[in-house]
Design a protein around this motif. Structure first.
Motif, PDB file in Angstrom:
ATOM      1  N   PRO A 256       0.876  -1.391  -0.014  1.00  0.00           N
ATOM      2  CA  PRO A 256       0.000   0.043   0.130  1.00  0.00           C
ATOM      3  C   PRO A 256       0.789   1.202  -0.145  1.00  0.00           C
ATOM      4  O   PRO A 256       0.215   2.316  -0.134  1.00  0.00           O
ATOM      5  N   ILE A 257       2.039   1.157   0.423  1.00  0.00           N
ATOM      6  CA  ILE A 257       3.023   2.439   0.352  1.00  0.00           C
ATOM      7  C   ILE A 257       3.949   2.333  -0.718  1.00  0.00           C
ATOM      8  O   ILE A 257       5.003   1.711  -0.677  1.00  0.00           O
ATOM      9  N   GLN A 258       3.503   2.599  -1.914  1.00  0.00           N
ATOM     10  CA  GLN A 258       4.460   2.293  -3.211  1.00  0.00           C
ATOM     11  C   GLN A 258       5.610   3.496  -3.239  1.00  0.00           C
ATOM     12  O   GLN A 258       5.382   4.514  -3.926  1.00  0.00           O
ATOM     13  N   GLY A 259       6.651   2.860  -2.614  1.00  0.00           N
ATOM     14  CA  GLY A 259       7.815   3.885  -2.779  1.00  0.00           C
ATOM     15  C   GLY A 259       8.778   3.488  -3.689  1.00  0.00           C
ATOM     16  O   GLY A 259       8.702   2.341  -4.219  1.00  0.00           O
ATOM     17  N   TRP A 260       9.632   4.319  -4.015  1.00  0.00           N
ATOM     18  CA  TRP A 260      10.667   4.107  -5.089  1.00  0.00           C
ATOM     19  C   TRP A 260      11.649   2.962  -4.851  1.00  0.00           C
ATOM     20  O   TRP A 260      11.820   2.227  -5.904  1.00  0.00           O
ATOM     21  N   MET A 261      11.800   2.697  -3.747  1.00  0.00           N
ATOM     22  CA  MET A 261      12.845   1.655  -3.432  1.00  0.00           C
ATOM     23  C   MET A 261      12.040   0.071  -3.669  1.00  0.00           C
ATOM     24  O   MET A 261      12.801  -0.878  -3.758  1.00  0.00           O
ATOM     25  N   GLY A 262      10.806  -0.037  -3.623  1.00  0.00           N
ATOM     26  CA  GLY A 262      10.040  -1.049  -3.763  1.00  0.00           C
ATOM     27  C   GLY A 262       9.648  -1.449  -5.342  1.00  0.00           C
ATOM     28  O   GLY A 262       9.026  -2.392  -5.546  1.00  0.00           O
ATOM     29  N   ALA A 263      10.182  -0.519  -6.430  1.00  0.00           N
ATOM     30  CA  ALA A 263      10.081  -0.514  -7.926  1.00  0.00           C
ATOM     31  C   ALA A 263      10.613  -1.846  -8.470  1.00  0.00           C
ATOM     32  O   ALA A 263      11.850  -2.083  -7.793  1.00  0.00           O
ATOM     33  N   ALA A 264      10.490  -2.103  -9.539  1.00  0.00           N
ATOM     34  CA  ALA A 264      11.308  -3.039 -10.046  1.00  0.00           C
ATOM     35  C   ALA A 264      12.607  -2.640 -10.433  1.00  0.00           C
ATOM     36  O   ALA A 264      13.596  -3.206 -10.341  1.00  0.00           O
ATOM     37  N   ASP A 265      12.589  -1.339 -10.851  1.00  0.00           N
ATOM     38  CA  ASP A 265      13.970  -0.694 -11.461  1.00  0.00           C
ATOM     39  C   ASP A 265      14.000   0.736 -10.472  1.00  0.00           C
ATOM     40  O   ASP A 265      13.418   1.557 -11.349  1.00  0.00           O
ATOM     41  N   PRO A 266      14.532   0.773  -9.444  1.00  0.00           N
ATOM     42  CA  PRO A 266      14.355   2.189  -8.509  1.00  0.00           C
ATOM     43  C   PRO A 266      15.067   3.246  -9.372  1.00  0.00           C
ATOM     44  O   PRO A 266      14.522   4.245  -9.173  1.00  0.00           O
ATOM     45  N   PHE A 267      16.195   2.882 -10.203  1.00  0.00           N
ATOM     46  CA  PHE A 267      16.867   3.941 -10.789  1.00  0.00           C
ATOM     47  C   PHE A 267      16.300   4.259 -12.347  1.00  0.00           C
ATOM     48  O   PHE A 267      16.993   5.040 -12.936  1.00  0.00           O
ATOM     49  N   ALA A 268      15.386   3.555 -12.726  1.00  0.00           N
ATOM     50  CA  ALA A 268      14.672   3.980 -13.847  1.00  0.00           C
ATOM     51  C   ALA A 268      13.798   5.439 -14.096  1.00  0.00           C
ATOM     52  O   ALA A 268      13.720   5.798 -15.065  1.00  0.00           O
ATOM     53  N   MET A 269      13.666   5.654 -13.002  1.00  0.00           N
ATOM     54  CA  MET A 269      12.651   6.793 -12.481  1.00  0.00           C
ATOM     55  C   MET A 269      11.380   6.878 -13.519  1.00  0.00           C
ATOM     56  O   MET A 269      11.183   7.836 -14.277  1.00  0.00           O
ATOM     57  N   GLY A 270      11.052   5.703 -13.392  1.00  0.00           N
ATOM     58  CA  GLY A 270       9.556   5.656 -14.243  1.00  0.00           C
ATOM     59  C   GLY A 270       8.391   6.451 -14.180  1.00  0.00           C
ATOM     60  O   GLY A 270       8.399   6.896 -13.116  1.00  0.00           O
ATOM     61  N   GLU A 271       7.696   6.398 -14.896  1.00  0.00           N
ATOM     62  CA  GLU A 271       6.504   7.426 -14.770  1.00  0.00           C
ATOM     63  C   GLU A 271       5.202   6.615 -13.957  1.00  0.00           C
ATOM     64  O   GLU A 271       4.425   7.435 -13.516  1.00  0.00           O
ATOM     65  N   SER A 272       5.319   5.251 -13.884  1.00  0.00           N
ATOM     66  CA  SER A 272       4.413   4.634 -13.008  1.00  0.00           C
ATOM     67  C   SER A 272       5.218   3.664 -12.225  1.00  0.00           C
ATOM     68  O   SER A 272       6.128   2.980 -12.684  1.00  0.00           O
ATOM     69  N   TYR A 273       4.415   3.259 -11.080  1.00  0.00           N
ATOM     70  CA  TYR A 273       4.936   2.211 -10.317  1.00  0.00           C
ATOM     71  C   TYR A 273       4.616   0.730 -10.887  1.00  0.00           C
ATOM     72  O   TYR A 273       3.662   0.401 -11.288  1.00  0.00           O
ATOM     73  N   GLU A 274       5.795   0.078 -10.985  1.00  0.00           N
ATOM     74  CA  GLU A 274       5.881  -1.360 -11.281  1.00  0.00           C
ATOM     75  C   GLU A 274       6.517  -1.866 -10.052  1.00  0.00           C
ATOM     76  O   GLU A 274       7.801  -1.700  -9.902  1.00  0.00           O
ATOM     77  N   PRO A 275       5.792  -3.088  -9.243  1.00  0.00           N
ATOM     78  CA  PRO A 275       6.588  -3.566  -7.942  1.00  0.00           C
ATOM     79  C   PRO A 275       7.895  -4.394  -8.558  1.00  0.00           C
ATOM     80  O   PRO A 275       7.501  -5.276  -9.460  1.00  0.00           O
ATOM     81  N   ALA A 276       8.627  -4.537  -7.473  1.00  0.00           N
ATOM     82  CA  ALA A 276       9.653  -5.479  -7.785  1.00  0.00           C
ATOM     83  C   ALA A 276       9.160  -6.904  -7.564  1.00  0.00           C
ATOM     84  O   ALA A 276       8.107  -7.126  -7.073  1.00  0.00           O
ATOM     85  N   THR A 277       9.844  -7.650  -7.934  1.00  0.00           N
ATOM     86  CA  THR A 277       9.198  -9.200  -7.807  1.00  0.00           C
ATOM     87  C   THR A 277       9.702  -9.519  -6.380  1.00  0.00           C
ATOM     88  O   THR A 277      10.930  -9.165  -5.694  1.00  0.00           O
ATOM     89  N   GLY A 278       9.144 -10.426  -5.780  1.00  0.00           N
ATOM     90  CA  GLY A 278       9.375 -11.048  -4.339  1.00  0.00           C
ATOM     91  C   GLY A 278       9.385 -10.306  -3.494  1.00  0.00           C
ATOM     92  O   GLY A 278       8.563  -9.120  -3.269  1.00  0.00           O
TER      93      GLY A 278
END
Length: 413
Positions: A256-278
């Protein structure tokens, strides 16, 4: 009587296979007996050196490069180690970060979001305030109803009590494995199985369990768990919590707290959140690297000692505390408010007396440090690797001395 108790303490300390480990902890002359290790563990001598090395090395020398070299993976690497050494959990299911309150919220909210068509949360009315407050907030946020378990504060939640409250509308059951008041140990495996039978999920608060009991989360088919690291893991004030999410649930739960460090690629600086696996998807913000350092040293000690030996020492310490209560304190009207059966008791003992609020304040002035839990409980928290039996006796003897100085309680009409 006191001589017998002192002889007994000396014998127990002499026979303690973990006695040598006490020298690893920082001690000060102003504290005679530290009986609050289940609230904040003593620091280790090794931690002082580790913090200095960190400032001069990874931080001071490597600077920002240390993120790529070691820090990015620290939450999951340390989580895996906690899982292996203390939780009975395979890799990829435990992560370190956030406070206990935030981690409780994140995992509880994720669980509720995955339980479509269910609108009830079951929790204990006598649980620690954070757990109750998080449940209240989540119920309001999700439009759910809370079914509160009413328990005897001198014992704790039982399987039968849980069965009476759960049903087809149960989304989540949130319980402490060990009661912060009484030290009652809930039947984790049986309660988890009962909740699974009706399609619910369970989140266990392990704050008073981890580092004191031999846990087996995978074997008990636990869904979710949260624990702090500043008690028996000696991570220091404000040390980050850990969260456990069973691998079978990780793809189903939305953090529920979608921060950048939980994203699939934190340093892509993507436009929308895609969660990391696992398990990494349950990280939110920048990991508290500095806060993770002290507990690494304690994990070394715990792994070396073995959690089975730690649990055996914990049982012996609490058994002895009860023995001292029976011999010295019961005559002053002090009541034992923890289970006598060690299989049902965690790493602390609660003693009740109407004068204990004032007595606790006086104890602190004398260098004896337990803590007080309303309405009138003195909590004797015994950290197995840093506490001696002589220390237990010294602390509880001071309690008896203070009670002996007070006027006797008035008899009931």
């Amino acid at each position: 009587m006191t001589d017998r108790l002192a002889t007994r303490a000396a014998e127990l300390d002499a026979a303690d296979p973990l006695a040598h480990v006490r020298d690893a902890f920082v001690r000060t002359d102003g504290v005679t007996a530290y009986l609050d290790g289940n609230s904040l563990g003593r620091p280790l001598h090794a931690t002082r050196a580790a913090l200095a090395d960190f400032v001069d090395g990874a931080w001071g020398e490597r600077l920002i490069r240390a993120w790529d070299e070691q820090w990015m993976d620290a939450p999951t690497e340390l989580g895996d180690r906690i899982g292996r050494v203390l939780l009975g959990a395979l890799p990829g299911q435990t992560v370190v970060g956030d406070s206990t309150s935030v981690m409780l919220y994140k995992l509880s909210s994720a669980a509720l979001g995955a339980q479509h068509g269910r609108d009830e949360i079951v929790a204990c009315a006598d649980d620690f305030p954070t757990d109750r407050f998080v449940v209240e907030g989540l119920a309001a946020e999700h439009g759910h109803t809370v079914r509160w378990l009413s328990v005897d504060p001198r014992t704790g939640v039982t399987l039968d009590q849980v069965r009476e409250q759960i049903g087809e509308r149960t989304a989540l059951v949130l319980l402490s494995h060990i009661s912060y008041r009484s030290a009652w140990v809930a039947d984790m495996a049986a309660i988890t199985a009962a909740v699974h039978d009706i399609g619910g999920l369970v989140l266990w608060d392990l704050c008073h369990s981890v580092g004191a009991l031999d846990l087996a989360l995978d074997a008990a088919s636990v869904d979710l768990a949260v624990g702090c690291t500043y008690k028996y893991l000696n991570g220091g004030p404000g040390a980050p919590a850990f969260g456990y999410v069973a691998s079978r649930l990780q793809g189903r739960l939305r953090q529920p707290i979608q921060g950048w460090m939980g994203a699939a690629d934190p340093f892509a600086m993507g436009e929308s959140y895609e969660p990391a696996t696992g398990i990494r998807r349950f990280i939110s913000g920048t990991p508290p690297i500095l806060g993770m350092l002290p507990m690494r040293d304690m994990l070394d000690l715990l792994e070396s000692a073995g959690i089975a030996a730690v649990r055996a020492k914990s049982v012996a310490l609490t058994d002895y505390a009860i023995e001292v209560h029976d011999a010295l304190l019961a005559a002053y009207g002090v009541e034992l408010a923890s289970p006598r059966d060690p299989a049902l008791r965690g790493g602390h003992v609660i003693l009740d007396h109407p004068d204990f609020r004032e007595v606790t304040a006086s104890l602190w002035e004398r260098g004896v440090i337990p803590d007080f839990r309303p309405p009138h409980g003195l909590r004797v928290g015994l950290s197995p690797l840093s506490t001696s039996f002589a220390e237990v006796l010294a602390g509880l003897r001071a309690v008896a001395d203070l009670l002996g100085e007070r006027p006797p309680l008035a008899a009931a009409p």
